[in-house]
Design a protein around this motif. Structure first.
Motif: not given
Length: 712
Positions: A553, A605, A609
């Motif tokens: 990510p 995450n 990302m």
């Protein structure tokens, strides 16, 4: 026999049957197979054992069987390489002369004799006091591509092997515009128009291909539309068909059937108030009601069938010719008619029906004729779609499921080549902590080889007759499948290996003959040897941005390679808008697919990302600063990243273009979510004029048509 030596011998026996005694999971941890699992799997494969005490005898018998077999059932001959045929003989036959008879697929025959002493030795072993020698028989002269039969007579006994003479690589078109093409994806049941009923049909698919051609695209991808159980027994999943060799009559467009213009009773049904009222209800629903829609359609199709069989129309001659040239279709019609009479799955039928023997007294002729007629119509209409797509330069991208319904036609007719009392699935992973059971039986590696891969070749040809691109679902299945013995949990499964090079040879040969690109679905946990094998044999792999982002990510994803089909997601993932806005997380939490801790970790995450991806897209000029909150802008930037890449094909999920948030399928759910039923939010007449749809596709088309700027 002490436990340690018993376990070693069990592992030796397991490997002889193609079973892995351990595997590495998604976290790269070694997972040994349990003794009970190996024993159960061995019994399913036909090993003569019940307990550990039976292993020594079973191991000796299996070794003897393998070495006493002079020829393998199948041998692969790759283009421009020596044709070496393995031959196993007892040393006492070293002075034997082999009488060889090669019959080519074309009918040409070659005969010669080969002294055993003139063949190079590659291995020897001793079993029960008898020494066996493995040698190589070299074929002289070039073999044309195809399926050939080599018969070898040794000491008065005849033995045979199927030689698959194949190109090393699957078909790829010559360099040109197709090297950087694009297309769209939508399940056919979800594609609907004002002219279709409660779900899409083959005419809708034809209209979609015409529109994609006008937009500059060259590919239309969809989910499998293979035969399923009709009526109340309908199985929603396109990945659990009753056959991989027959089409689904659910997608037949009644209004395009030629008999309709000449059949007043059928037109009367269509025009009746009751029919029209029910049709409007089906059209107005956001979900496809397969049983109700099929029942409505069948009323009309049965009248059309009766009309055709009652006259002397030339089309009746065409139907009979179709039945003669497609024996599996006529056999399937009898199977379905018997199923409707028995009203039970075939495994509950009386003998000899359940063993594949049917007589005219076992089914109603009217039902048999209906299923034959419906298959003929489906074949004709799909053939029409394929031909018109070819004329427009659009490729149909079809999907081949990895298995079939255990109560379906293929499992009944091909009973001998399926592993009994077993199912295919996947081992536990962080998402599916208990593993998955996909509810279909694996093919038996040895028995499939002994059959000469007739079934495999038949279902490939069925698809490649119309597909210019074919996606192989779970391409890892060419190498191995995770098999769960009956009565066990998925976590207790074991991997069963397959002769991958033989399957690649068939794929490459059929691909070249039909000039169709082969794509392997290689997502998820992929053994390290799969991708190199795909590359070696010319299969395209799948690049899915969702997977690439999830893998790391905090880093910018690598661009797609040239030998890939690139997309933002798949049918098993949330649409892009749900992914970007994180609305899929509370939904999975509600369904019990995530716990609160996992949900928190996923949100973190995603934020990492999105931050990295947004910065990258802005740097490349595809996203304006501070546009992270505009989902349409993010979507277009991500598609621009894919479209500007070297990927051979970029697939755009049509539903992403209007920022759909509901997925088509949530894996491991059944009643909790209406999988494989949700129609597209808009009818085709609406979506093909939406500014956000047209604008995004124009961007993709422009980037695909220009020289790639991706030098990363």
């Amino acid at each position: 026999m002490n436990p340690a030596s018993g376990t070693r011998l069990l592992h030796h026996l397991s490997r002889l049957y193609g079973l892995q005694t351990a595997y590495y999971d998604v976290s790269h941890r070694r997972q040994p197979a349990a003794t009970e699992s190996l024993l159960a799997a061995l019994r399913s494969l036909g090993a003569p054992l019940m307990t550990l005490h039976d292993i020594p005898l079973a191991w000796r018998e299996k070794r003897q069987t393998l070495w006493r077999q002079p020829l393998e059932p199948v041998t692969v001959y790759w283009d421009n390489r020596p044709a070496l045929i393995p031959v196993r003989l007892p040393s006492t036959a070293s002075d034997t002369t082999l009488d060889c008879h090669l019959k080519l697929e074309t009918g040409e025959e070659r005969r010669w004799q080969q002294p055993a002493t003139g063949m190079p030795v590659v291995d020897t072993t001793e079993i029960e006091g008898i020494r066996y020698v493995a040698s190589q028989l070299t074929l002289t002269g070039r073999l044309p591509r195809g399926y050939h039969r080599l018969m070898v007579e040794i000491a008065g006994e005849k033995h045979e092997t199927l030689i698959i003479s194949a190109p090393v690589q699957a078909y790829l078109p010559p360099s040109g515009p197709e090297d950087r093409s694009w297309g769209v994806f939508l399940p056919l049941y979800a594609l609907h128009s004002s002219e279709s009923g409660g779900g899409g049909n083959f005419s809708d698919l034809e209209v979609l291909t015409a529109w994609v051609a006008e937009m500059g695209g060259q590919t239309v991808a969809t989910l499998p539309f293979l035969a399923t159980f009709p009526g109340d027994n309908f199985e929603n999943s396109p990945y659990l068909p009753v056959s991989r060799r027959l089409w689904n009559e659910f997608y037949v467009d009644i209004n395009s059937v030629p008999e309709l213009a000449e059949c007043p009773p059928a037109r009367a049904i269509l025009e009746s108030t009751r029919f029209q009222t029910e049709l409007r209800e089906l059209q107005g629903s956001s979900l496809v009601d397969y049983p109700r829609q099929m029942a409505l359609k069948r009323r009309v199709l049965e009248e059309l069938c009766r009309y055709l069989f009652s006259g002397t129309s030339r089309r009746l001659d065409d139907l009979r010719h179709f039945a003669e040239t497609h024996p599996a279709v006529a056999d399937y019609a009898r199977f379905q008619a018997t199923f409707e009479k028995q009203r039970l799955p075939w495994r509950s039928w009386p003998q000899p029906l359940c063993d594949g023997t049917l007589t005219e007294n076992d089914y109603d002729e009217a039902d048999e004729r209906y299923h034959l007629y419906a298959q003929w119509l489906a074949h004709q209409q799909l053939e029409n779609v394929s031909q018109r797509a070819d004329q427009r330069g659009v490729h149909l991208y079809l999907d081949l499921p990895v298995g079939v319904h255990p109560d379906g036609y293929d499992a009944w007719r091909e009973l001998d080549i399926f592993v009994p009392d077993s199912s295919v699935g996947s081992p536990p992973d962080p998402v599916f902590t208990r593993g998955q059971d996909w509810a279909f039986a694996p093919l038996h590696p040895e028995k499939t080889r002994e059959q000469g891969y007739c079934y495999t070749i038949a279902y490939l040809r069925h698809h490649l007759r119309f597909a210019r691109i074919l996606r192989i679902d779970h391409v890892m299945g060419l190498h191995r499948l995770f098999c769960i013995p009956g009565g066990m949990e998925p976590r207790q499964g074991v991997y069963l290996r397959y002769p991958a090079e033989e399957l690649y040879a068939i794929l490459a040969l059929e691909s070249q003959r039909h000039q169709a690109i082969i794509v392997g679905e290689d997502l998820g946990t992929v053994p390290p040897y799969v991708k190199p094998a795909m590359k070696r044999h010319g299969l395209q792999h799948m690049y899915v941005l969702h997977y690439q982002l999830a893998a790391n990510p905090r880093k910018v994803p690598p661009p797609p390679s040239h030998n890939s089909v690139a997309s933002l997601n798949t049918h098993d993932m949330p649409p892009f808008a749900a992914f970007w806005q994180e609305t899929d997380i509370p939904e999975r939490l509600r369904l019990g697919l995530l716990d609160k801790a996992s949900a928190r970790a996923e949100r973190q995450n995603f934020r990492n990302m999105k931050k990295a991806l947004s910065a990258f897209l802005q740097k490349r000029g595809w996203l304006q600063p501070n546009a992270e909150g505009d989902v349409l802008s993010i979507l277009r930037a991500c598609l621009s990243f894919l479209a500007d890449s070297q990927a051979r094909i970029v697939l755009v999920n049509l539903e992403d273009l209007w920022l759909e948030t509901q997925p088509q399928n949530v894996p491991t759910t059944r009643r909790e979510y209406p999988n494989w039923q949700r129609k597209a939010r808009y009818r085709f007449e609406e979506l093909c004029q939406m500014p956000e749809v047209l604008g995004t596709l124009n961007i993709v088309n422009r980037l695909r048509k220009q020289e790639s700027g991706d030098n990363d």
